[in-house]
Design a protein around this motif. Structure first.
Motif, short mmCIF file in Angstrom:
data_model
loop_
_atom_site.label_atom_id
_atom_site.label_comp_id
_atom_site.label_asym_id
_atom_site.label_seq_id
_atom_site.Cartn_x
_atom_site.Cartn_y
_atom_site.Cartn_z
N SER A 257 43.41 24.52 -40.46
CA SER A 257 43.17 23.71 -41.66
C SER A 257 42.08 22.68 -41.40
N LEU A 258 41.52 22.14 -42.45
CA LEU A 258 40.51 21.09 -42.31
C LEU A 258 41.10 19.89 -41.57
N GLN A 259 42.32 19.53 -41.89
CA GLN A 259 42.95 18.39 -41.22
C GLN A 259 43.09 18.65 -39.72
N ASP A 260 43.47 19.87 -39.34
CA ASP A 260 43.57 20.22 -37.92
C ASP A 260 42.22 20.12 -37.23
N LYS A 261 41.16 20.63 -37.89
CA LYS A 261 39.82 20.56 -37.30
C LYS A 261 39.37 19.12 -37.13
N LEU A 262 39.63 18.29 -38.13
CA LEU A 262 39.26 16.88 -38.03
C LEU A 262 40.04 16.18 -36.93
N MET B 131 45.22 2.78 -37.09
CA MET B 131 44.81 4.11 -37.56
C MET B 131 43.31 4.36 -37.36
N TYR B 132 43.00 5.66 -37.28
CA TYR B 132 41.63 6.14 -37.42
C TYR B 132 41.52 6.73 -38.82
N TYR B 133 40.38 6.52 -39.44
CA TYR B 133 40.12 7.07 -40.77
C TYR B 133 38.83 7.90 -40.69
N ILE B 134 38.86 9.07 -41.29
CA ILE B 134 37.68 9.91 -41.34
C ILE B 134 37.37 10.19 -42.81
N ALA B 135 36.21 9.74 -43.24
CA ALA B 135 35.75 10.02 -44.61
C ALA B 135 34.82 11.22 -44.54
N VAL B 136 35.10 12.21 -45.38
CA VAL B 136 34.29 13.42 -45.42
C VAL B 136 33.93 13.77 -46.85
N LYS B 137 32.83 14.46 -46.99
CA LYS B 137 32.43 14.98 -48.30
C LYS B 137 32.41 16.49 -48.16
N SER B 138 33.24 17.15 -48.96
CA SER B 138 33.34 18.61 -48.93
C SER B 138 33.41 19.10 -50.36
N TYR C 121 40.85 11.05 -44.50
CA TYR C 121 42.02 11.45 -43.72
C TYR C 121 42.33 10.32 -42.76
N ARG C 122 43.59 10.17 -42.42
CA ARG C 122 43.96 9.12 -41.47
C ARG C 122 44.88 9.70 -40.40
N PHE C 123 44.72 9.14 -39.21
CA PHE C 123 45.49 9.59 -38.06
C PHE C 123 45.91 8.36 -37.24
N PRO C 124 47.15 8.32 -36.77
CA PRO C 124 47.58 7.20 -35.93
C PRO C 124 46.78 7.14 -34.62
N ARG C 125 46.41 5.96 -34.22
CA ARG C 125 45.63 5.78 -32.98
C ARG C 125 46.34 6.40 -31.79
N GLU C 126 47.65 6.19 -31.69
CA GLU C 126 48.37 6.71 -30.52
C GLU C 126 48.27 8.23 -30.43
#
Length: 96
Positions: free
Chosen positions: A3-8, A55-62, A69-74
């Motif tokens: 998935s896109l989330q997995d790739k990110l 958190m980490y945040y990734i902004a993408v344009k698709s 998308y956001r992911f916990p730092r840990e």
């Protein structure tokens, strides 16, 4: 198919390693592979990363849509933490 989330997630995890260890050729090659996947399969060329204390945040344009998308730092920093804790297991071999 991933998935896109997995790739990110995978891209960000290894990008954090590359940022901390720019001489790590294996990490850089892996990050480049995920960047190519994001571009080829999802049309994402320049993910924008921001971080706060949690958190980490990734902004993408698709497909002309902006999404974050956001992911916990840990979760993202676990690989870097492993490398830092046991550097002898993650030796960087020079390119030939």
């Amino acid at each position: 198919m991933m998935s896109l989330q997995d790739k990110l997630y995978n891209w960000l995890t290894i990008k954090v390693v590359v940022d901390a260890r720019p001489e790590d050729t294996a990490a850089r090659d892996t990050m480049n592979m995920f960047e190519q996947l994001l571009a080829d399969e999802n049309g994402i060329k320049s993910p924008e990363v921001t971080v706060d204390e949690d958190m980490y945040y990734i902004a993408v344009k698709s497909d002309e849509q902006q999404k974050t998308y956001r992911f916990p730092r840990e979760l993202i920093e676990v690989m870097l933490d492993q490398i830092s804790d046991e550097p002898e297991k993650y030796v960087n071999y020079p390119e030939k």
